[in-house]
Each structure stands twice: as C-alpha cells, then as structure tokens.
Design a protein around this motif. Structure first.
Motif, PDB file in Angstrom:
ATOM      1  N   TYR A 147       0.878  -1.165   0.000  1.00 33.33           N
ATOM      2  CA  TYR A 147       0.000   0.000   0.000  1.00 33.33           C
ATOM      3  C   TYR A 147       0.919   1.218   0.000  1.00 33.33           C
ATOM      4  O   TYR A 147       1.749   1.381   0.903  1.00 33.33           O
ATOM      5  CB  TYR A 147      -0.918  -0.024   1.218  1.00 33.33           C
ATOM      6  CG  TYR A 147      -1.993  -1.089   1.101  1.00 33.33           C
ATOM      7  CD1 TYR A 147      -3.284  -0.757   0.692  1.00 33.33           C
ATOM      8  CD2 TYR A 147      -1.703  -2.422   1.358  1.00 33.33           C
ATOM      9  CE1 TYR A 147      -4.257  -1.738   0.552  1.00 33.33           C
ATOM     10  CE2 TYR A 147      -2.668  -3.406   1.219  1.00 33.33           C
ATOM     11  CZ  TYR A 147      -3.949  -3.055   0.816  1.00 33.33           C
ATOM     12  OH  TYR A 147      -4.910  -4.029   0.668  1.00 33.33           O
TER      13      TYR A 147
ATOM     14  N   ILE B 147      -2.595   4.495  -2.574  1.00 30.19           N
ATOM     15  CA  ILE B 147      -3.382   5.213  -1.581  1.00 30.19           C
ATOM     16  C   ILE B 147      -3.273   6.700  -1.880  1.00 30.19           C
ATOM     17  O   ILE B 147      -2.187   7.281  -1.810  1.00 30.19           O
ATOM     18  CB  ILE B 147      -2.888   4.922  -0.148  1.00 30.19           C
ATOM     19  CG1 ILE B 147      -3.056   3.439   0.187  1.00 30.19           C
ATOM     20  CG2 ILE B 147      -3.623   5.787   0.869  1.00 30.19           C
ATOM     21  CD1 ILE B 147      -4.491   2.960   0.245  1.00 30.19           C
TER      22      ILE B 147
ATOM     23  N   ASN C 185      -6.621   6.791   2.751  1.00 27.98           N
ATOM     24  CA  ASN C 185      -5.959   6.238   3.941  1.00 27.98           C
ATOM     25  C   ASN C 185      -6.867   6.255   5.169  1.00 27.98           C
ATOM     26  O   ASN C 185      -6.491   5.735   6.221  1.00 27.98           O
ATOM     27  CB  ASN C 185      -4.673   7.004   4.241  1.00 27.98           C
ATOM     28  CG  ASN C 185      -4.926   8.472   4.514  1.00 27.98           C
ATOM     29  OD1 ASN C 185      -5.698   9.109   3.799  1.00 27.98           O
ATOM     30  ND2 ASN C 185      -4.272   9.024   5.511  1.00 27.98           N
TER      31      ASN C 185
ATOM     32  N   PHE D 271      -9.201   0.434   4.498  1.00 21.85           N
ATOM     33  CA  PHE D 271      -7.773   0.541   4.783  1.00 21.85           C
ATOM     34  C   PHE D 271      -7.502   0.541   6.284  1.00 21.85           C
ATOM     35  O   PHE D 271      -6.523  -0.059   6.740  1.00 21.85           O
ATOM     36  CB  PHE D 271      -7.177   1.802   4.144  1.00 21.85           C
ATOM     37  CG  PHE D 271      -5.678   1.903   4.335  1.00 21.85           C
ATOM     38  CD1 PHE D 271      -4.837   0.960   3.768  1.00 21.85           C
ATOM     39  CD2 PHE D 271      -5.120   2.912   5.091  1.00 21.85           C
ATOM     40  CE1 PHE D 271      -3.464   1.030   3.951  1.00 21.85           C
ATOM     41  CE2 PHE D 271      -3.751   2.990   5.288  1.00 21.85           C
ATOM     42  CZ  PHE D 271      -2.918   2.044   4.709  1.00 21.85           C
TER      43      PHE D 271
END
Length: 211
Positions: free
Chosen positions: A7, A33, A40, A45
């Motif tokens: 990520y 992201i 985020n 997430f």
C-alpha cells in the motif's frame, strides 16, 4: 511464491519500501493510496492499518506496518539478495542497531527539530536530542561508504531514502558526508528504478489541469 502487496503513495514513507522491493527483485503489486481522496482513512484501509499510515505491506495473510519492521521482514524473508547480515553474522547487531536508531531516535528527533520543540531532559529522553542524533549519524557515515562499512544493506536503502527527502526539506543539514552518502545510495539501480516508477505513478495520480 506468496503474494506481496504494498500500500503505497509515491510522496510518502512507503517510498523506501518500494526501493527495497525493487532491490530484492521479487514480484509485488502496488495498492495506491491517494491522500487527497482520503483513501488512507477509509474503513477498508483502517481495517488493515488502524493508524491509516504508509507503508503497509500485506504478504499473503500477514500484515506488516512500520518502515523498520518492513525492512527487517523483507530483507530476511528474501535472503538471496544479500541485503541483510545473517542472524549469526558479526554485523547483525550493528545492522539492527542502525535500523532501530532510525525509528527510535532519528525520526522523533526530526519532529522535535521541525516543530521547534525544546529538548527534553537528557535523563528522560530516549534519544537525547536532535544535535546528538545528527552527530552520531555523521560519525558513523564518516567511517565508510555505508553504515556497515563497504557493503550496502537494506538499512542503507532506508536511510538513504529518508535522508534524501529530509535534506531536501531542510530538516537535516546538507553536510558533505551526508550528501555523499545519499549520492552513493541513490546510484543503486533499485533506487533509480523505484524513482522512475514513482514519478510515473505521481503523474498518473495528479489531478487534471484546469482549462
């Protein structure tokens, strides 16, 4: 091979994780992201990383967060790249020392300096103060090309990436020994390749220009 997902945002701390993945030469995918869109902070997430921070790495069912933990995990998980001393090697202790120093001393001291916080009493501060942290780092970098001497390790990929952006922002002084170290680490093919990939990703993420 187990599946690796990073990520990632090219303008975040996850840049160092991408550099390491490129240096290891293992297949991975990037889950972008976008901070501007609040990705985020989505429930999806946050279920993976409750702090909503990058880097975050998912390796099959294992979730690894924090730059240093990701560095240790990946370099040990893929030892054929030779980026980490073996557990029984004489340099293993110094290698772990400088990784821990990055998270436990360097980054907190930078925040003190950036926000102009008064130093804590040395008796209570776990990293003493900003000046001592920088002096300690400079002394180590003066001893060889890399943190452990002549051999680049995963610790250098982390430090080199971090020092590059902190010197650009003026948080770390642009001392000759620091700039020379950044230049050496930045010449690594993985750093160059990750930079090119992130430049393309940043361009793709940029909002369209107004008419």
């Amino acid at each position: 091979m187990p599946h690796l997902s990073l990520y990632h945002n090219p303008k975040s701390r996850s840049a160092s994780a991408r550099v390491l993945l490129e240096a290891l030469g293992v297949p991975y995918d990037v889950q972008t992201i976008d901070f501007a869109n609040g990705q985020n902070r989505t429930p999806e997430f946050l279920a993976i990383n409750p702090l909503g921070k990058l880097p975050t790495l998912v390796h099959d069912d294992a979730v690894i967060t924090e730059q240093v933990a990701i560095t240790i995990y990946l370099a040990d998980r893929f030892p054929s790249a030779g980026l980490a001393p073996a557990i029984d090697a004489p340099l293993r202790g110094p290698y772990l020392r400088w990784l821990a120093f990055y998270a436990a001393c360097f980054e907190p001291a930078l925040m003190d300096h950036a926000f102009q916080r008064a130093p804590l009493d040395p008796a209570t501060s776990p990293y003493r103060d900003y000046d001592t942290v920088i002096e300690t780092l400079v002394a180590q970098l003066s001893r060889g090309d890399y943190l452990l001497g002549d051999t680049l390790t995963a610790a250098d990929l982390l430090w080199g990436t971090g020092l590059r952006w902190t010197t650009e922002f003026g948080i770390v002084p642009r001392l000759p020994v620091i700039l020379a170290y950044i230049e050496r680490v930045s010449a690594h093919p993985a750093v160059i390749r990750a930079g090119e990939l992130d430049a393309a990703l940043a361009e793709a993420m940029a909002p369209p220009a107004a008419d």
